[in-house]
Design a protein around this motif. Sequence first.
Motif, mmCIF file in Angstrom:
data_model
loop_
_atom_site.group_PDB
_atom_site.id
_atom_site.type_symbol
_atom_site.label_atom_id
_atom_site.label_comp_id
_atom_site.label_asym_id
_atom_site.label_seq_id
_atom_site.Cartn_x
_atom_site.Cartn_y
_atom_site.Cartn_z
ATOM 1 N N LEU A 118 45.639 43.515 20.775
ATOM 2 C CA LEU A 118 44.719 44.258 20.556
ATOM 3 C C LEU A 118 45.391 45.056 19.343
ATOM 4 O O LEU A 118 45.940 45.638 19.617
ATOM 5 C CB LEU A 118 43.428 45.070 21.554
ATOM 6 N N THR A 119 44.780 45.257 18.208
ATOM 7 C CA THR A 119 45.656 45.594 17.286
ATOM 8 C C THR A 119 44.136 46.273 16.379
ATOM 9 O O THR A 119 43.026 46.202 16.335
ATOM 10 C CB THR A 119 46.442 45.069 16.718
ATOM 11 N N GLY A 120 44.663 47.316 15.561
ATOM 12 C CA GLY A 120 44.105 47.778 14.531
ATOM 13 C C GLY A 120 43.732 47.474 14.064
ATOM 14 O O GLY A 120 44.903 46.148 13.637
ATOM 15 N N VAL A 121 43.365 47.351 12.497
ATOM 16 C CA VAL A 121 43.192 47.300 10.973
ATOM 17 C C VAL A 121 44.444 47.282 10.455
ATOM 18 O O VAL A 121 44.779 45.966 9.618
ATOM 19 C CB VAL A 121 41.958 47.434 10.213
ATOM 20 N N ARG A 122 45.348 48.566 10.432
ATOM 21 C CA ARG A 122 46.393 48.219 9.870
ATOM 22 C C ARG A 122 47.270 47.639 10.011
ATOM 23 O O ARG A 122 48.403 47.974 9.668
ATOM 24 C CB ARG A 122 46.362 49.625 9.607
ATOM 25 N N ASP A 123 46.770 46.884 11.881
ATOM 26 C CA ASP A 123 48.906 46.674 11.717
ATOM 27 C C ASP A 123 48.483 45.148 12.663
ATOM 28 O O ASP A 123 49.193 44.509 13.544
ATOM 29 C CB ASP A 123 48.550 47.503 13.989
ATOM 30 N N GLN A 124 47.961 44.487 11.760
ATOM 31 C CA GLN A 124 47.293 43.396 11.431
ATOM 32 C C GLN A 124 49.103 42.603 11.420
ATOM 33 O O GLN A 124 50.177 41.282 12.991
ATOM 34 C CB GLN A 124 46.723 42.799 10.534
ATOM 35 N N GLN A 125 49.987 42.778 11.422
ATOM 36 C CA GLN A 125 51.199 42.238 11.155
ATOM 37 C C GLN A 125 52.331 42.917 12.357
ATOM 38 O O GLN A 125 53.035 41.545 12.785
ATOM 39 C CB GLN A 125 53.004 43.224 9.645
ATOM 40 N N VAL A 126 51.542 43.541 12.717
ATOM 41 C CA VAL A 126 52.433 43.752 13.932
ATOM 42 C C VAL A 126 51.820 42.385 15.357
ATOM 43 O O VAL A 126 52.251 42.432 15.982
ATOM 44 C CB VAL A 126 51.832 45.576 14.575
ATOM 45 N N GLY A 127 50.735 42.276 15.444
ATOM 46 C CA GLY A 127 50.463 41.401 15.689
ATOM 47 C C GLY A 127 50.201 39.999 15.339
ATOM 48 O O GLY A 127 51.097 38.760 16.255
ATOM 49 N N VAL A 128 51.268 39.845 14.082
ATOM 50 C CA VAL A 128 52.197 38.016 14.027
ATOM 51 C C VAL A 128 52.870 38.507 14.484
ATOM 52 O O VAL A 128 53.658 37.417 15.076
ATOM 53 C CB VAL A 128 52.089 38.436 12.169
ATOM 54 N N LYS A 129 53.462 39.624 14.506
ATOM 55 C CA LYS A 129 55.327 39.844 15.372
ATOM 56 C C LYS A 129 55.020 39.201 17.007
ATOM 57 O O LYS A 129 56.196 39.340 17.433
ATOM 58 C CB LYS A 129 56.313 41.819 15.424
ATOM 59 N N ALA A 130 54.605 40.154 17.048
ATOM 60 C CA ALA A 130 53.472 40.275 18.588
ATOM 61 C C ALA A 130 53.306 38.260 19.529
ATOM 62 O O ALA A 130 54.178 37.994 19.990
ATOM 63 C CB ALA A 130 52.049 40.541 19.011
ATOM 64 N N VAL B 58 42.180 41.736 16.363
ATOM 65 C CA VAL B 58 42.027 42.850 15.199
ATOM 66 C C VAL B 58 40.473 44.268 16.535
ATOM 67 O O VAL B 58 39.847 42.658 15.857
ATOM 68 C CB VAL B 58 41.462 42.797 13.255
ATOM 69 N N LYS B 59 41.164 44.855 16.756
ATOM 70 C CA LYS B 59 39.967 45.113 16.900
ATOM 71 C C LYS B 59 38.410 45.211 16.558
ATOM 72 O O LYS B 59 37.312 44.999 17.258
ATOM 73 C CB LYS B 59 39.963 46.771 17.827
ATOM 74 N N ASP B 60 38.259 46.157 15.034
ATOM 75 C CA ASP B 60 37.918 45.667 15.052
ATOM 76 C C ASP B 60 36.456 44.519 14.101
ATOM 77 O O ASP B 60 35.314 44.948 13.747
ATOM 78 C CB ASP B 60 37.557 47.209 13.485
ATOM 79 N N GLU B 61 37.799 43.586 14.539
ATOM 80 C CA GLU B 61 37.098 42.068 13.557
ATOM 81 C C GLU B 61 36.267 41.783 14.622
ATOM 82 O O GLU B 61 35.512 40.596 14.689
ATOM 83 C CB GLU B 61 37.943 41.722 12.991
ATOM 84 N N VAL B 62 36.474 42.143 16.345
ATOM 85 C CA VAL B 62 36.413 40.823 16.901
ATOM 86 C C VAL B 62 34.731 40.401 17.421
ATOM 87 O O VAL B 62 33.864 42.017 17.236
ATOM 88 C CB VAL B 62 36.649 41.623 18.493
ATOM 89 N N GLU C 28 32.159 35.968 19.724
ATOM 90 C CA GLU C 28 32.677 34.594 19.947
ATOM 91 C C GLU C 28 34.068 33.850 19.638
ATOM 92 O O GLU C 28 34.407 32.827 20.549
ATOM 93 C CB GLU C 28 31.298 33.595 18.677
ATOM 94 N N LEU C 29 34.324 34.899 18.847
ATOM 95 C CA LEU C 29 35.818 35.123 18.847
ATOM 96 C C LEU C 29 36.473 35.675 19.892
ATOM 97 O O LEU C 29 37.373 35.016 19.783
ATOM 98 C CB LEU C 29 36.307 36.129 17.426
ATOM 99 N N LEU C 30 35.813 36.496 20.554
ATOM 100 C CA LEU C 30 36.842 37.145 21.836
ATOM 101 C C LEU C 30 36.827 35.395 22.922
ATOM 102 O O LEU C 30 38.044 35.597 23.578
ATOM 103 C CB LEU C 30 36.139 38.017 22.708
ATOM 104 N N VAL C 31 35.600 34.711 23.100
ATOM 105 C CA VAL C 31 35.592 34.049 23.965
ATOM 106 C C VAL C 31 36.560 33.311 22.930
ATOM 107 O O VAL C 31 37.122 32.085 23.739
ATOM 108 C CB VAL C 31 34.229 33.002 23.958
ATOM 109 N N ARG C 32 36.749 32.599 22.300
ATOM 110 C CA ARG C 32 37.467 31.260 21.624
ATOM 111 C C ARG C 32 38.440 31.880 22.177
ATOM 112 O O ARG C 32 39.662 30.794 22.648
ATOM 113 C CB ARG C 32 37.097 30.875 20.353
ATOM 114 N N THR C 33 39.044 33.428 21.441
ATOM 115 C CA THR C 33 40.454 33.249 21.298
ATOM 116 C C THR C 33 40.968 33.243 22.711
ATOM 117 O O THR C 33 42.066 32.744 22.950
ATOM 118 C CB THR C 33 40.750 34.914 21.170
ATOM 119 N N ILE C 34 40.475 33.892 23.759
ATOM 120 C CA ILE C 34 40.881 34.286 25.377
ATOM 121 C C ILE C 34 40.953 32.271 25.811
ATOM 122 O O ILE C 34 41.661 31.637 26.739
ATOM 123 C CB ILE C 34 39.752 34.554 26.400
#
Length: 564
Positions: free
Chosen positions: A112-124, A134-138, A141-147
């Motif tokens: 789970l990342t913030g809006v400014r940490d999307q590059q960190v998400g890619v590195k993850a 990205v927490k503010d964009e969850v 439907e997206l949460l279910v699909r991602t899990i």
Amino acid sequence: MSETDTQPAEEKDATPADALRILLIEDNPGDARLIQEMLRDTDELVQRVRPAEDVSQPPETFRENRLEDGLAAAKSESVDIILLDLNLPDSEGLKTLETVNAETAETPIVVLTGVRDQQVGVKALQRGAQDFLVKDEVTSELLVRTIHHAIERANQQRERRQQREQLEALNRLNRIGHDITHAMITTETRTELEQQVCDRLAESDAYRFAWIGEVNPGSDSVVPKVAAGVEEGYLDEIQITVDENHDSGRGPGGTAIRTGQVQVMNDVETAPEFEPWREAARARDYQSLAAIPISHEDLIYGVLGVYSSSPRAFAGPETDILARIGDVVAHAITAIERKDALVSDAVIELEFRVDAMAEPLVDLSAAESCTIEFEQLVGGDETLLAYGSARGVSQDAFREVVDRTDGLDDLRFLASRRDDFKFELVAPAAVSLFETIATHGGRVASATIDEGEFRFVVELPRGRDTRRMIELIKARRDDVTYLAQRTTERRERGDSGSPSVLEEELTEKQRAALETAYFAGYFDWPRGSTGEEIADRLGIAPATFNQHLRTAERKFFDSVFEER
């Protein structure tokens, strides 16, 4: 402090085992509440993850605020997926992911990342996470699909890894099996063969050590014979038996010998039946093991134990190959024993004491310091003729004691010298025991009553299952005590080939007629017994005795003169 979105803590144990379990490690209460609300009202997630199961229980979410508490929850609970905030009070950034990934093995992680940490998400993703959100964009439907996709990818990766490891293990074992087969061609002795098997298994990086043990004749103990790779002291510390009523017999080794089936223990830390050996194994980092019986037909040669420092080291196909290796080793041992039997006169002798047979004669040996030897037992139709000699007692005293001994009849004196005499008697009480021994490939080589004890010796060809013979004799008579086992040489053979005639060419009745005639003095001059007397002893007509005897004589002399 942890929270659950579906039930109070005191009802936590009531959660069905098949419920989807989600661990949320998030210190921000608002973000955590949003995720929990999205998961609480959805049935779609469970249906996606487990479409083949009829699961009505909604997903169960556990929340922890700190990394330390999250790791503890992941170890204590069965978790299907971890939703992980990288910035926690006790850990920050990608180091948080690396720590969780290292501690939770194959559990999928969604960062789970913030809006400014999307590059960190890619590195993850590059560091082992299955996905990031990205927490503010969850959205729900997206949460279910991602899990769903994270769990699916993790399962596919696990299956591919297991298939790859299994293929590597099978290839490795096939190579080991090929090398063992080659060793069987080149080795001359059983001990050398067994040592090479252990050496080859221990050479593999997959296994820490291997050993072969056999059941000690006359007891339930499994005794180590050869080993390779074993750390000093391990085989001295452990005790293994085949007694299923004792803890030491319910482990893999004893069970493999008892059942004839490969026994696998893929986690020695959790298997309750491994408790007696757990500390010794744990001290040496033995995590899993397989026990392979070494048996061929009714012969049980022992057990092969193989240990690994990795848990779950022995899967189904791998176990099948180990079972085949056990079979191949058993066949090779059988071949070695048979070859030895052809070129060697060595035989196995098992000595026993019997406490409640011919007790008046046993008492006589103690009182008169006499010795009574039964040198030959000949089986007839429902009779057992015993030929022997006695020293240190008169014929009258001997006859009087035989007359009051249950199980002995029809005493006849065949010859006498100054200090001993020879006799013949019928021993119906011993027929059952004699037949049991003969049926399973043995013979009573001698029996002696001396100094208040009745002992007898059973002779077996090398390679026979001595423990099975001991068990059969004890089952037939509960007053029998096993005393010793030894390897000895048969009495010296001549060049006439007569042993092979007696053992291979004569029928049982022909052999009984020939042996009885010989030991009853039929060939002496003057004769110690007539043909009519011998026929009566054998329970057959005189003409039948003559026919059996003439045929046996003809075969015997054929072997002598044809060889010459």
